[in-house]
Design a protein around this motif. Structure first.
Motif, PDB file in Angstrom:
ATOM      1  N   GLU A   4     -15.938  11.037  -0.790  1.00 34.43           N
ATOM      2  CA  GLU A   4     -16.817  12.157  -0.454  1.00 34.43           C
ATOM      3  C   GLU A   4     -16.344  12.841   0.806  1.00 34.43           C
ATOM      4  O   GLU A   4     -15.962  12.188   1.779  1.00 34.43           O
ATOM      5  CB  GLU A   4     -18.257  11.654  -0.267  1.00 34.43           C
ATOM      6  N   LEU A   5     -16.376  14.158   0.787  1.00 31.57           N
ATOM      7  CA  LEU A   5     -16.071  14.984   1.951  1.00 31.57           C
ATOM      8  C   LEU A   5     -17.354  15.609   2.469  1.00 31.57           C
ATOM      9  O   LEU A   5     -18.148  16.157   1.690  1.00 31.57           O
ATOM     10  CB  LEU A   5     -15.074  16.091   1.577  1.00 31.57           C
ATOM     11  N   GLN A   6     -17.549  15.538   3.783  1.00 35.29           N
ATOM     12  CA  GLN A   6     -18.648  16.247   4.447  1.00 35.29           C
ATOM     13  C   GLN A   6     -18.058  17.125   5.538  1.00 35.29           C
ATOM     14  O   GLN A   6     -17.129  16.709   6.239  1.00 35.29           O
ATOM     15  CB  GLN A   6     -19.644  15.260   5.056  1.00 35.29           C
ATOM     16  N   VAL A   7     -18.590  18.333   5.679  1.00 35.31           N
ATOM     17  CA  VAL A   7     -18.063  19.288   6.654  1.00 35.31           C
ATOM     18  C   VAL A   7     -19.218  19.889   7.440  1.00 35.31           C
ATOM     19  O   VAL A   7     -20.257  20.262   6.873  1.00 35.31           O
ATOM     20  CB  VAL A   7     -17.267  20.424   5.972  1.00 35.31           C
ATOM     21  N   TRP A   8     -19.011  19.968   8.771  1.00 39.05           N
ATOM     22  CA  TRP A   8     -19.946  20.637   9.675  1.00 39.05           C
ATOM     23  C   TRP A   8     -19.213  21.777  10.360  1.00 39.05           C
ATOM     24  O   TRP A   8     -18.117  21.578  10.921  1.00 39.05           O
ATOM     25  CB  TRP A   8     -20.451  19.683  10.745  1.00 39.05           C
ATOM     26  N   ALA A   9     -19.781  22.961  10.321  1.00 37.63           N
ATOM     27  CA  ALA A   9     -19.253  24.098  11.077  1.00 37.63           C
ATOM     28  C   ALA A   9     -20.024  24.178  12.388  1.00 37.63           C
ATOM     29  O   ALA A   9     -21.245  24.353  12.392  1.00 37.63           O
ATOM     30  CB  ALA A   9     -19.409  25.387  10.276  1.00 37.63           C
ATOM     31  N   THR A  10     -19.309  24.011  13.504  1.00 37.98           N
ATOM     32  CA  THR A  10     -19.954  24.011  14.816  1.00 37.98           C
ATOM     33  C   THR A  10     -19.393  25.151  15.657  1.00 37.98           C
ATOM     34  O   THR A  10     -18.441  25.824  15.270  1.00 37.98           O
ATOM     35  CB  THR A  10     -19.702  22.679  15.540  1.00 37.98           C
ATOM     36  N   GLY A  11     -19.973  25.337  16.823  1.00 35.65           N
ATOM     37  CA  GLY A  11     -19.479  26.372  17.720  1.00 35.65           C
ATOM     38  C   GLY A  11     -18.052  26.124  18.176  1.00 35.65           C
ATOM     39  O   GLY A  11     -17.341  27.061  18.544  1.00 35.65           O
ATOM     40  N   GLY A  12     -17.622  24.863  18.142  1.00 35.90           N
ATOM     41  CA  GLY A  12     -16.273  24.532  18.581  1.00 35.90           C
ATOM     42  C   GLY A  12     -15.273  24.409  17.456  1.00 35.90           C
ATOM     43  O   GLY A  12     -14.119  24.035  17.699  1.00 35.90           O
ATOM     44  N   GLY A  13     -15.686  24.694  16.230  1.00 36.01           N
ATOM     45  CA  GLY A  13     -14.762  24.607  15.103  1.00 36.01           C
ATOM     46  C   GLY A  13     -15.361  23.863  13.932  1.00 36.01           C
ATOM     47  O   GLY A  13     -16.540  24.033  13.606  1.00 36.01           O
ATOM     48  N   PRO A  38     -24.823  17.766   6.855  1.00 27.67           N
ATOM     49  CA  PRO A  38     -23.595  18.572   6.795  1.00 27.67           C
ATOM     50  C   PRO A  38     -23.831  19.924   6.144  1.00 27.67           C
ATOM     51  O   PRO A  38     -24.754  20.113   5.351  1.00 27.67           O
ATOM     52  CB  PRO A  38     -22.643  17.704   5.956  1.00 27.67           C
ATOM     53  N   ASP A  39     -22.960  20.866   6.485  1.00 27.88           N
ATOM     54  CA  ASP A  39     -23.017  22.195   5.872  1.00 27.88           C
ATOM     55  C   ASP A  39     -22.420  22.202   4.483  1.00 27.88           C
ATOM     56  O   ASP A  39     -22.700  23.107   3.687  1.00 27.88           O
ATOM     57  CB  ASP A  39     -22.272  23.206   6.750  1.00 27.88           C
ATOM     58  N   LEU A  40     -21.574  21.206   4.197  1.00 26.41           N
ATOM     59  CA  LEU A  40     -20.908  21.150   2.893  1.00 26.41           C
ATOM     60  C   LEU A  40     -20.660  19.691   2.539  1.00 26.41           C
ATOM     61  O   LEU A  40     -20.222  18.906   3.382  1.00 26.41           O
ATOM     62  CB  LEU A  40     -19.570  21.898   2.953  1.00 26.41           C
ATOM     63  N   THR A  41     -20.964  19.322   1.298  1.00 31.09           N
ATOM     64  CA  THR A  41     -20.675  17.984   0.788  1.00 31.09           C
ATOM     65  C   THR A  41     -19.981  18.123  -0.560  1.00 31.09           C
ATOM     66  O   THR A  41     -20.460  18.844  -1.440  1.00 31.09           O
ATOM     67  CB  THR A  41     -21.957  17.146   0.626  1.00 31.09           C
ATOM     68  N   VAL A  42     -18.847  17.432  -0.700  1.00 29.34           N
ATOM     69  CA  VAL A  42     -18.067  17.503  -1.936  1.00 29.34           C
ATOM     70  C   VAL A  42     -17.679  16.087  -2.338  1.00 29.34           C
ATOM     71  O   VAL A  42     -16.962  15.397  -1.600  1.00 29.34           O
ATOM     72  CB  VAL A  42     -16.791  18.351  -1.762  1.00 29.34           C
ATOM     73  N   GLY A  43     -18.154  15.634  -3.501  1.00 26.85           N
ATOM     74  CA  GLY A  43     -17.663  14.391  -4.069  1.00 26.85           C
ATOM     75  C   GLY A  43     -16.406  14.677  -4.868  1.00 26.85           C
ATOM     76  O   GLY A  43     -16.303  15.722  -5.523  1.00 26.85           O
ATOM     77  N   PHE A  44     -15.440  13.756  -4.834  1.00 26.28           N
ATOM     78  CA  PHE A  44     -14.173  14.045  -5.523  1.00 26.28           C
ATOM     79  C   PHE A  44     -13.482  12.761  -5.942  1.00 26.28           C
ATOM     80  O   PHE A  44     -13.728  11.681  -5.405  1.00 26.28           O
ATOM     81  CB  PHE A  44     -13.245  14.876  -4.629  1.00 26.28           C
ATOM     82  N   GLN A  45     -12.605  12.932  -6.935  1.00 27.64           N
ATOM     83  CA  GLN A  45     -11.703  11.881  -7.368  1.00 27.64           C
ATOM     84  C   GLN A  45     -10.276  12.399  -7.247  1.00 27.64           C
ATOM     85  O   GLN A  45     -10.039  13.530  -6.811  1.00 27.64           O
ATOM     86  CB  GLN A  45     -12.045  11.437  -8.786  1.00 27.64           C
ATOM     87  N   SER A  46      -9.305  11.586  -7.624  1.00 30.24           N
ATOM     88  CA  SER A  46      -7.911  11.914  -7.341  1.00 30.24           C
ATOM     89  C   SER A  46      -7.477  13.222  -7.976  1.00 30.24           C
ATOM     90  O   SER A  46      -6.639  13.945  -7.404  1.00 30.24           O
ATOM     91  CB  SER A  46      -7.000  10.775  -7.804  1.00 30.24           C
ATOM     92  N   TRP A  47      -7.996  13.565  -9.159  1.00 30.19           N
ATOM     93  CA  TRP A  47      -7.576  14.805  -9.816  1.00 30.19           C
ATOM     94  C   TRP A  47      -8.359  16.031  -9.327  1.00 30.19           C
ATOM     95  O   TRP A  47      -8.167  17.130  -9.828  1.00 30.19           O
ATOM     96  CB  TRP A  47      -7.738  14.672 -11.335  1.00 30.19           C
TER      97      TRP A  47
END
Length: 315
Positions: A248-257, A193-202
């Motif tokens: 955990e959030l993972q995000v990919w930036a692709t040609g389609g969005g 992924p282009d971005l990985t963010v671990g997170f909790q409720s706050w």
């Protein structure tokens, strides 16, 4: 061929039937009488079939029977999303017009690696279209490439078409029970992924900020950025509320969005969440419904690591 079933004007909810065919001629021989019977009842006839089948049916029925070809699936990777797309199109046809007859055909190119797409789709249809006045008959080949296509078809349809007669299907099971035995398949892997963010409720504010930044950099309009942030926030909130304190959030930036995935370690109790609009009196349970409305795809699956949600949005 004799067509029987619910009398005209009494289909208040989805009537979901399955039919089987041994050849193209056999298929057309079953589709045409169903379309003619619907036309005699004054019902619109919608088609979710191949172009060749549509052309042959129009040639056989002639111009006196109006046929409405539905838009093909925009993404065969999620039966959940395709079911919602069908629902949106059918609502336009049913609005003020009473029942609609929908004739659907299995298409092998949508099978995916194992054919489970069709089991997921039919199960999702039973949820997403449950309150619509639609008489839907899905046709499957007697010998598909993937035998699980037939397993799902036998279990997902309350009715079965036999010699032109609709009969109750003794093999039918509730959609969530079907998917307990035929779990929803994960989508194709996308790589690092282009971005990985671990997170909790706050830390949901950090999730929203990260998605807003990468969506803006990917050329999304301000309104579309808001859509994506809203969708991911709803999915992320659901993850930390029901799946455990850490996600955990993972995000990919692709040609389609953008493609965003949220992963948590919780157990998936409902394999088809967010397919029906919550009642206005219900204060909770809207998150995935809202996310499905503003995104191009929302796919939910689980495995031994937990529950996963993939969201895809075009600019």
């Amino acid at each position: 061929m004799r067509i029987t079933g619910t009398p005209a004007g009494t289909a208040a909810r989805l009537e979901h039937a399955v039919g089987y065919h041994a050849s193209r001629t056999h298929l057309l021989g079953q589709l045409a009488p169903l379309a003619l019977a619907a036309a005699d009842r004054g019902e619109p006839v919608a088609l979710a079939v191949t172009g060749d089948t549509e052309a042959a049916l129009r040639a056989e029925l002639g111009p006196d029977v109006a046929l409405h070809a539905l838009a093909p699936p925009t993404d065969a990777g999620s039966g959940q999303t395709v079911a919602l797309q069908l629902g949106r199109q059918l609502r336009e046809l049913t609005r003020g017009a009473g029942p609609v007859t929908l004739l659907s055909e299995h298409r092998s190119e949508l099978d995916g690696p194992d054919g489970s797409f069709w089991t997921e789709l039919d199960a999702a249809v039973n949820v997403a279209l449950s309150e619509l006045p639609v008489r839907m008959t899905c046709f499957y080949p007697e010998m598909p490439l993937h035998l699980c296509v037939l397993d799902g078809a036998r279990e997902n349809h309350p009715l079965v078409l036999v010699d032109g007669e609709l009969r109750h299907n003794p093999l039918h099971r509730p959609p969530r029970d079907v998917l307990a035995g035929h779990p929803v398949a994960p989508p194709l892997l996308l790589g690092v992924p282009d971005l990985t963010v671990g997170f909790q409720s706050w830390e949901l504010q950090e999730v929203r900020s990260a998605v807003r930044g990468i969506a803006g950099a990917a050329g999304f309009t301000d309104d579309r950025v808001d859509d994506v942030v809203l969708a991911v926030n709803e999915v992320a909130t659901n993850a930390v509320e029901h799946g455990g304190p850490q996600a955990e959030l993972q995000v990919w930036a692709t040609g389609g969005g953008l493609v965003c995935e949220v992963h948590d370690a919780g157990e998936l109790t409902d394999p088809l969440p967010g397919l029906t609009s919550p009642h206005p009196s219900e204060p909770r349970g809207r998150g995935l419904w809202i996310a499905r409305q503003v995104c191009d795809l929302l796919h939910v699956w689980s495995d031994d690591r937990g529950t996963h949600v993939r969201v895809r949005a075009a600019p």
